[in-house]
Design an enzyme around this catalytic site. Sequence first.
Site, mmCIF file in Angstrom:
data_model
loop_
_atom_site.group_PDB
_atom_site.id
_atom_site.type_symbol
_atom_site.label_atom_id
_atom_site.label_comp_id
_atom_site.label_asym_id
_atom_site.label_seq_id
_atom_site.Cartn_x
_atom_site.Cartn_y
_atom_site.Cartn_z
ATOM 1 N N GLU A 1 -10.050 11.704 -11.006
ATOM 2 C CA GLU A 1 -9.956 10.545 -10.119
ATOM 3 C C GLU A 1 -11.335 10.083 -9.656
ATOM 4 O OE1 GLU A 1 -7.181 11.200 -6.951
ATOM 5 O OE2 GLU A 1 -5.542 11.757 -8.311
ATOM 6 N N SER B 1 -2.649 -1.867 9.681
ATOM 7 C CA SER B 1 -3.035 -3.269 9.534
ATOM 8 C C SER B 1 -1.823 -4.118 9.175
ATOM 9 C CB SER B 1 -4.120 -3.403 8.449
ATOM 10 O OG SER B 1 -4.646 -4.708 8.414
ATOM 11 N N GLU C 1 -3.814 17.463 -0.319
ATOM 12 C CA GLU C 1 -5.094 16.774 -0.144
ATOM 13 C C GLU C 1 -6.135 17.663 0.530
ATOM 14 O OE1 GLU C 1 -5.973 13.854 -1.357
ATOM 15 O OE2 GLU C 1 -4.007 13.561 -2.268
ATOM 16 N N GLU D 1 -9.569 17.877 -1.421
ATOM 17 C CA GLU D 1 -10.734 17.220 -0.833
ATOM 18 C C GLU D 1 -11.678 18.165 -0.108
ATOM 19 O OE1 GLU D 1 -9.760 13.820 1.523
ATOM 20 O OE2 GLU D 1 -8.815 12.759 -0.153
ATOM 21 N N ARG E 1 -16.511 4.202 0.312
ATOM 22 C CA ARG E 1 -15.317 3.373 0.497
ATOM 23 C C ARG E 1 -15.672 1.920 0.199
ATOM 24 N NH1 ARG E 1 -11.016 6.407 -0.101
ATOM 25 N NH2 ARG E 1 -10.412 7.685 1.688
ATOM 26 N N ARG F 1 0.795 -1.226 0.000
ATOM 27 C CA ARG F 1 0.000 0.000 0.000
ATOM 28 C C ARG F 1 0.826 1.275 0.000
ATOM 29 N NH1 ARG F 1 -4.702 2.248 -1.547
ATOM 30 N NH2 ARG F 1 -5.698 3.503 0.056
ATOM 31 N N GLY G 1 -0.844 -6.967 9.946
ATOM 32 C CA GLY G 1 -1.030 -8.391 9.730
ATOM 33 C C GLY G 1 -1.166 -8.770 8.264
ATOM 34 N N GLU H 1 -13.498 11.478 -7.836
ATOM 35 C CA GLU H 1 -13.726 11.711 -6.411
ATOM 36 C C GLU H 1 -15.027 12.479 -6.200
ATOM 37 O OE1 GLU H 1 -9.258 11.880 -4.507
ATOM 38 O OE2 GLU H 1 -10.085 13.723 -5.319
#
Length: 213
Positions: free
Chosen positions: A151, A122, A101, A105, A68, A45, A124, A153
């Site tokens: 994008e 995250s 951003e 945004e 999302r 990521r 894991g 958005e």
Amino acid sequence: MAHRFEILGRDPCHEGFLRLDRVRLRHAKFEGGMTPELTRECLVRGLAVGVLPYDPERDEVVLVEQFRVGAIDDNRGAWITETIAGIAEPGEDPRSVAIREALEEANVHIEDLRPIADYLPSPGGSTERVVLYCARCDTSQAGGVHGLDEEHEDIWSHVIPADEAIGQVADGHYRAAMPVIALQWLALNRRRLREEWTEGAWSEHLWSGDDPD
């Protein structure tokens, strides 16, 4: 021996909007020795940067709401209210990402960025790292729908009184980690920020006996 690991192989499984790798590895055990070969899938990521714009004069914060895909199976809905955030380009300074951003945004100009946290949300199953800030802004012209057309958005910018936003953390209103962490930090540091970021506003509260916290 402790904390040693060996990467035995790393193969891409998928690369689209996100990249997924299959990693073969082994690592040291706390009581000695090494694990056998393990296979783990890992979402690659990169660096995400979040920012909570805060207006110390109006005592308001700016949060954004958008669709999302990770919430499509959540019975509370797929639109999430969270902090402004974006992914850094390779080598890009996190503060520059936050400034960019905030404009894209929420059409908000921010300054005096204060670090909140630098964490792995995250570990894991993902390499994602998050750097999170609080920044000073003027919310007088904030709000409305923003985002980049190229994008696709569609982002609704909300201006919320700080008391209300902090209270919503306790009520379980926020489902993403960034706004929870950012607003809890603001609850702890709000007094200091208002002292540093306003001219006379805090002394007026002290004189009148009011406590905005």
